[in-house]
Design a protein around this motif. Structure first.
Motif, PDB file in Angstrom:
ATOM      1  N   GLY A  81       1.011  -1.133  -0.057  1.00  0.00           N
ATOM      2  CA  GLY A  81      -0.081  -0.079  -0.031  1.00  0.00           C
ATOM      3  C   GLY A  81       0.879   1.228   0.027  1.00  0.00           C
ATOM      4  N   THR A  82       1.913   1.414   0.881  1.00  0.00           N
ATOM      5  CA  THR A  82       2.746   2.468   0.614  1.00  0.00           C
ATOM      6  C   THR A  82       3.528   2.621  -0.400  1.00  0.00           C
ATOM      7  OG1 THR A  82       3.378   1.950   3.136  1.00  0.00           O
ATOM      8  CG2 THR A  82       4.820   3.419   2.183  1.00  0.00           C
ATOM      9  N   VAL A 125       3.604   4.024 -13.087  1.00  0.00           N
ATOM     10  CA  VAL A 125       2.439   3.319 -13.460  1.00  0.00           C
ATOM     11  C   VAL A 125       2.584   1.910 -13.229  1.00  0.00           C
ATOM     12  CG1 VAL A 125       0.586   2.653 -14.958  1.00  0.00           C
ATOM     13  CG2 VAL A 125       1.208   5.405 -14.763  1.00  0.00           C
ATOM     14  N   VAL A 126       3.433   1.393 -13.720  1.00  0.00           N
ATOM     15  CA  VAL A 126       3.898   0.058 -13.535  1.00  0.00           C
ATOM     16  C   VAL A 126       4.251  -0.377 -12.020  1.00  0.00           C
ATOM     17  CG1 VAL A 126       5.763  -1.801 -14.138  1.00  0.00           C
ATOM     18  CG2 VAL A 126       5.035  -0.351 -15.867  1.00  0.00           C
ATOM     19  N   VAL A 127       4.804   0.579 -11.363  1.00  0.00           N
ATOM     20  CA  VAL A 127       4.946   0.054 -10.013  1.00  0.00           C
ATOM     21  C   VAL A 127       3.818   0.108  -9.138  1.00  0.00           C
ATOM     22  CG1 VAL A 127       6.230   0.935  -7.855  1.00  0.00           C
ATOM     23  CG2 VAL A 127       7.453   0.902  -9.800  1.00  0.00           C
ATOM     24  N   LEU A 128       2.931   1.107  -9.347  1.00  0.00           N
ATOM     25  CA  LEU A 128       1.528   1.253  -8.847  1.00  0.00           C
ATOM     26  C   LEU A 128       0.872   0.127  -9.262  1.00  0.00           C
ATOM     27  CD1 LEU A 128      -0.634   4.420  -9.041  1.00  0.00           C
ATOM     28  CD2 LEU A 128      -1.720   2.328  -9.353  1.00  0.00           C
ATOM     29  N   TRP A 129       0.748  -0.458 -10.624  1.00  0.00           N
ATOM     30  CA  TRP A 129       0.039  -1.514 -10.975  1.00  0.00           C
ATOM     31  C   TRP A 129       0.427  -2.847 -10.202  1.00  0.00           C
ATOM     32  CZ3 TRP A 129       0.268  -6.398 -13.297  1.00  0.00           C
ATOM     33  CH2 TRP A 129      -1.217  -6.822 -13.866  1.00  0.00           C
ATOM     34  N   VAL A 134      -0.008  -7.061  -5.856  1.00  0.00           N
ATOM     35  CA  VAL A 134       0.272  -7.577  -4.611  1.00  0.00           C
ATOM     36  C   VAL A 134      -0.961  -7.742  -3.590  1.00  0.00           C
ATOM     37  CG1 VAL A 134       1.952  -7.625  -2.377  1.00  0.00           C
ATOM     38  CG2 VAL A 134       2.670  -7.368  -4.980  1.00  0.00           C
ATOM     39  N   LEU A 135      -1.322  -6.415  -3.407  1.00  0.00           N
ATOM     40  CA  LEU A 135      -2.571  -6.336  -2.554  1.00  0.00           C
ATOM     41  C   LEU A 135      -3.886  -7.067  -2.984  1.00  0.00           C
ATOM     42  CD1 LEU A 135      -2.555  -2.383  -1.989  1.00  0.00           C
ATOM     43  CD2 LEU A 135      -1.976  -4.114  -0.318  1.00  0.00           C
ATOM     44  N   ILE A 155     -13.547  -9.489  -6.177  1.00  0.00           N
ATOM     45  CA  ILE A 155     -13.886  -9.080  -7.604  1.00  0.00           C
ATOM     46  C   ILE A 155     -13.443  -7.703  -7.963  1.00  0.00           C
ATOM     47  CG2 ILE A 155     -15.834  -8.939  -9.084  1.00  0.00           C
ATOM     48  CD1 ILE A 155     -17.309 -10.985  -7.484  1.00  0.00           C
ATOM     49  N   SER A 156     -13.857  -6.864  -7.126  1.00  0.00           N
ATOM     50  CA  SER A 156     -13.291  -5.315  -7.307  1.00  0.00           C
ATOM     51  C   SER A 156     -11.998  -5.119  -7.646  1.00  0.00           C
ATOM     52  CB  SER A 156     -14.006  -4.738  -6.389  1.00  0.00           C
ATOM     53  OG  SER A 156     -13.373  -4.795  -5.154  1.00  0.00           O
ATOM     54  N   THR A 157     -11.043  -5.857  -6.824  1.00  0.00           N
ATOM     55  CA  THR A 157      -9.715  -5.767  -7.206  1.00  0.00           C
ATOM     56  C   THR A 157      -8.984  -6.258  -8.469  1.00  0.00           C
ATOM     57  OG1 THR A 157      -9.266  -7.732  -5.921  1.00  0.00           O
ATOM     58  CG2 THR A 157      -8.880  -5.476  -4.788  1.00  0.00           C
ATOM     59  N   VAL A 158      -9.723  -7.380  -8.912  1.00  0.00           N
ATOM     60  CA  VAL A 158      -9.467  -7.924 -10.085  1.00  0.00           C
ATOM     61  C   VAL A 158      -9.928  -7.161 -11.438  1.00  0.00           C
ATOM     62  CG1 VAL A 158     -10.005  -9.922 -11.616  1.00  0.00           C
ATOM     63  CG2 VAL A 158      -9.261 -10.377  -9.308  1.00  0.00           C
TER      64      VAL A 158
END
Length: 338
Positions: A81-82, A125-129, A134-135, A155-158
């Motif tokens: 998250g950080t 953006v790649v790092v954020l994704w 991971v989350l 479902i929402s995270t996918v």
């Protein structure tokens, strides 16, 4: 719903900063009359800051459901998250830098400096994704007291990861850019939001989505904000449960969440298909309307099946465990025993 004090603090702090920055950008929209690719120059950071508020708070809450009894899982989630918060902050800083300079932040290769900024944005953006991935993997292992909430998070995270990944389609050179590059001509921009028409043409109010061609920002936006809409559906179902015998059955609420997730995924696929065919969301063609009707029909049938298929009813009232006037949801007790 867990107490906000247990939410991921770096993400909450970033969301607060973005909320303040949205106000600054709104002032910029009012006092700065510069226009960039057909839109006010402060429109992009305003939209990004508002979107980041919703995105960050959703993830901050989801991390809190992992539970104190799994310290290693929570520690990994905290770092993920950080990472998302830091990458997002860098992204916003670069967007703001280019706004101040009065040039495009995305797709801009006009100068070596602009190309470097754009490349760095791509990396963030790649790092954020990856941080969100991971989350999502950790959250798939999480269990909450309510199975409908658990499935809404899964479902929402996918769907959010899928929507975010669609942004990578925007960085691909357009056919016109490919022709210019093949001819040995300088290409100041590489990639585009729009499909079939140049960026900066007629667009919808506030969003700026193209009204003359396809726009990949539409499925990108829709997919990412599943993080808010599906958990919100669970809250609505929980609020209605005391007034509905069927909704007091946890299995019914889970089914409705699964149906909503399937419909959401179908609409996301439809919006992506529509954009890639160069069709504006403002002017759907016959094929789009036919597919939308099929999705709607499937959704209605799914809701009816979720409501009326046989399932366990509400559990009897138990002393000290009532929900909304003494009733208890059957699945809540079972979920606590998982």
């Amino acid at each position: 719903m867990s107490s906000w004090r247990t939410w991921h603090r770096p993400l909450v702090l970033f969301a607060l900063v973005m909320a303040l920055w949205a106000v600054v950008c709104a002032v910029g929209l009012a006092v700065d009359d510069r226009v960039l690719t057909g839109a006010p120059v402060w429109a992009k950071p305003f939209k990004f800051s508002v979107s980041f508020v919703a995105y960050s708070l959703s993830l901050a809450w989801m991390i809190s459901v992992l539970g104190e009894d799994r310290p290693r899982l929570r520690r990994t989630a905290w770092w993920a998250g950080t990472t998302v918060a830091v990458a997002s902050a860098v992204e916003m800083a670069l967007i703001t830098l280019q706004v101040v300079r009065g040039v495009r932040s995305h797709f801009n290769n006009a100068t070596p400096f602009d190309a470097g900024v754009y490349a760095l944005m791509g990396n963030t953006v790649v790092v954020l994704w990856l941080g969100t991935l991971v989350l999502a993997a950790l959250l798939w292992r999480a269990r909450t007291a309510d199975r409908a909430t658990t499935w809404s998070i899964r479902i929402s995270t996918v769907l959010a990861l899928t929507g975010a990944a669609l942004a990578f389609l925007m960085v691909l050179p357009t056919p016109e850019q490919q022709r210019r590059e093949a001819a040995g001509r300088a290409v100041a921009e590489s990639g585009a939001h729009s499909v079939g028409v140049p960026d900066g043409g007629p667009g919808m109010f506030l969003t700026g989505w193209s009204t003359t061609g396809g726009d990949l920002r539409v499925p990108h936006f829709f997919g990412m904000h599943a993080l808010q809409l599906l958990p919100l559906l669970v809250l609505v179902l929980a609020a209605l449960a005391p007034r509905s015998a069927r909704l007091r059955d946890e299995r019914v609420r889970v089914r409705l969440v699964l149906v909503a997730g399937a419909v959401y995924a179908a609409v996301l696929a439809l919006l992506t298909w529509q954009a890639l065919r160069g069709r504006s969301p403002a002017h759907p063609d016959g094929a789009t309307l036919t597919a939308a009707a099929a999705v709607l029909a499937g959704g209605v049938l799914g809701v009816l099946a979720a409501l009326f298929l046989p399932g366990r009813g509400a559990a009897p009232v138990e002393e000290g465990h009532g929900h909304a006037g003494g009733e208890v949801v059957a699945g809540d007790l079972g979920a606590h025993r998982q």
